[in-house]
Design an enzyme around this catalytic site. Sequence first.
Site, PDB file in Angstrom:
ATOM      1  N   ASP A   1       0.914  -1.146   0.000  1.00 29.66           N
ATOM      2  CA  ASP A   1       0.000   0.000   0.000  1.00 29.66           C
ATOM      3  C   ASP A   1       0.950   1.191   0.000  1.00 29.66           C
ATOM      4  O   ASP A   1       1.643   1.428   1.001  1.00 29.66           O
ATOM      5  CB  ASP A   1      -0.871  -0.001   1.260  1.00 29.66           C
ATOM      6  CG  ASP A   1      -1.855   1.163   1.249  1.00 29.66           C
ATOM      7  OD1 ASP A   1      -1.434   2.273   0.873  1.00 29.66           O
ATOM      8  OD2 ASP A   1      -3.026   0.967   1.598  1.00 29.66           O
ATOM      9  N   HIS A   2       1.012   1.914  -1.103  1.00 28.82           N
ATOM     10  CA  HIS A   2       2.099   2.903  -1.206  1.00 28.82           C
ATOM     11  C   HIS A   2       1.988   3.987  -0.139  1.00 28.82           C
ATOM     12  O   HIS A   2       2.978   4.637   0.193  1.00 28.82           O
ATOM     13  CB  HIS A   2       2.209   3.472  -2.632  1.00 28.82           C
ATOM     14  CG  HIS A   2       1.197   4.520  -2.963  1.00 28.82           C
ATOM     15  ND1 HIS A   2      -0.069   4.232  -3.402  1.00 28.82           N
ATOM     16  CD2 HIS A   2       1.270   5.876  -2.922  1.00 28.82           C
ATOM     17  CE1 HIS A   2      -0.728   5.366  -3.616  1.00 28.82           C
ATOM     18  NE2 HIS A   2       0.054   6.368  -3.339  1.00 28.82           N
TER      19      HIS A   2
ATOM     20  N   HIS B   1      -5.902   2.707   1.528  1.00 32.13           N
ATOM     21  CA  HIS B   1      -5.153   3.801   2.156  1.00 32.13           C
ATOM     22  C   HIS B   1      -5.842   4.338   3.419  1.00 32.13           C
ATOM     23  O   HIS B   1      -5.218   4.491   4.463  1.00 32.13           O
ATOM     24  CB  HIS B   1      -4.946   4.959   1.171  1.00 32.13           C
ATOM     25  CG  HIS B   1      -4.453   4.528  -0.185  1.00 32.13           C
ATOM     26  ND1 HIS B   1      -3.502   3.554  -0.347  1.00 32.13           N
ATOM     27  CD2 HIS B   1      -4.773   4.939  -1.444  1.00 32.13           C
ATOM     28  CE1 HIS B   1      -3.245   3.391  -1.650  1.00 32.13           C
ATOM     29  NE2 HIS B   1      -4.016   4.218  -2.328  1.00 32.13           N
TER      30      HIS B   1
HETATM   31  C1  BG6 Z   1      -3.970   5.318  -5.825  1.00 31.30           C
HETATM   32  C2  BG6 Z   1      -5.311   5.490  -6.465  1.00 31.30           C
HETATM   33  O1  BG6 Z   1      -3.949   4.193  -5.006  1.00 31.30           O
HETATM   34  O2  BG6 Z   1      -3.660   6.463  -5.048  1.00 31.30           O
HETATM   35  C3  BG6 Z   1      -5.358   6.751  -7.294  1.00 31.30           C
HETATM   36  O3  BG6 Z   1      -5.579   4.381  -7.299  1.00 31.30           O
HETATM   37  C4  BG6 Z   1      -4.918   7.949  -6.483  1.00 31.30           C
HETATM   38  O4  BG6 Z   1      -6.682   6.979  -7.806  1.00 31.30           O
HETATM   39  C5  BG6 Z   1      -3.599   7.660  -5.789  1.00 31.30           C
HETATM   40  O5  BG6 Z   1      -4.783   9.042  -7.364  1.00 31.30           O
HETATM   41  C6  BG6 Z   1      -3.250   8.789  -4.817  1.00 31.30           C
HETATM   42  O6  BG6 Z   1      -1.960   8.584  -4.326  1.00 31.30           O
HETATM   43  P1  BG6 Z   1      -1.066   9.786  -3.842  1.00 31.30           P
HETATM   44  O7  BG6 Z   1       0.194   9.164  -3.364  1.00 31.30           O
HETATM   45  O8  BG6 Z   1      -0.881  10.697  -5.023  1.00 31.30           O
HETATM   46  O9  BG6 Z   1      -1.829  10.488  -2.759  1.00 31.30           O
END
Ligand code: BG6
Length: 482
Positions: free
Chosen positions: A178-179, A241
């Site tokens: 989960d990034h 997230h």
């Molecule tokens: C991803 C979603 O997991 O997270 C995207 O699929 C979203 O729709 C993105 O734009 C947002 O990530 P960050 O790191 O830019 O907040």
Amino acid sequence: MSKNQKTLAIIFGGTGDLAYRKLYPALYKLYQNDYLNKNFAVIGTARRSWTDDYYREVIVDSIKELKSSDESASEFASHFYYLSHNINDAENYRELLDLAKQLDEKYKLEGNRLFYLSVSPKLFGTIATQLKSGNLLSDTGYNRLLIEKPFGTNLKESNLLDREILKTFTEDEIYRIDHYLGKEMIQAIPMLRFGNPLLKKIWNHHYISNIQVTLAEDIGVEDRGGYYEQSGALRDMVQNHILQVVSLMLMDEPDCYDSQCVCREKITVLKELVSINEDNISEHIVRGQYIESADYPELMAYRSENEVSTDSEVETFVAGKFLSKNKNWKDTPLYFRTGKRMKGKNTQIDIVFKKDLPLLFDDLELSKNVLSIHIGPEEGISFKMNDKKAGMLLDSEAIRLKYKEEGKIPDDYERLLLNALEANKTSFVHAEEVSESWKHIDAIRAAWKDNKNPIEFYPVMTNGPKKAFELLEKNGHEWIWD
Ligand code: BG6
């Protein structure tokens, strides 16, 4: 921390966007910092018939803004090999094995293998099975599987996916990404909570009025209309997230700071969240979809986006209120919201403290204390408190103490890849966290079916529908970031 990690990374989906934008730059940063030096190799695979040379040109291009010199970029790229691959064809796995063995030998990788599946989750099961039957799992080193959401579209599919993968890899060998967990200020949450005696003591319903988690984006669905129609904001952002952030915010102090202890506490949080169902959905969830606005004529409504149905009921925004059965959080709501085409890109957590003690200066307009964790685009912490306004008179003013992270902040993928290389699973998601999260999401989606919680429309570049504000106002609260 040990440097020079020895590994062979096999990337399925090596020609894809994620690999180009995130994985290759992250690997290069690790390389620049000596976490990878001589002893690493990467095999990129995908359907396209690229040559090694062409693949290496792509790699060099992907790091053009990072490279310290042309030599460093081409030395780095020389570790990359390409195989055109059909994931269903056993013969292709034989070729993969041959190349893996050669590279093992050439770069002295000790049989360590990291399989990164940057492909549709529908293919995870097939690839895992083929890796096993094609003998790609090493006997001498480690085998680690890295995968990323969506883990199915509901609990049933997600369990099925796990069952398929678990035929080849053990839970210990699976690294679910989960990034958000790789973000600096998300990583900082346990330290803030459990490294400060003051905060540790007051992190409960006695002192905290409510917690607010905002994951706002100003972009629309861009070229992902087709995907988004299937997912919507709830599955795209909340299942993963938001629920991960909720877990870190509400978890009890773990017995130790390792993946098992942390994971146990996070799972407990998910189990203790009061489930949202058709009886209580309207008090807990607001779903929205963006429409056009006269103020931004150049921005289209969601229903006019490419690959989106003109009568789509898919939510581009969700706000909600979670309550926990845990005694520490009695009656303390955790509000969340996430959406596309909101006022700005901002990821922030606000902890609003209670103002229910009689205070000496109550006749002056005192503000509530608010601790904010700024996750992005700027990283830092701020604290809102009351101070005496400078001057001869006794007057109060709310001030904001702000700390901005200035150091070199690693990228999400850079950190997560290094963690995977070091077998540090604290920032990866366990199968049980995924299933507990799906239970909440499935229940909300089931309640949506009977239309008790219809879509509310909001003009582009606003912070969601009116109801998302009323959700808090009903409890005497208000969004801190607006
Ligand atoms: C991803 C979603 O997991 O997270 C995207 O699929 C979203 O729709 C993105 O734009 C947002 O990530 P960050 O790191 O830019 O907040």
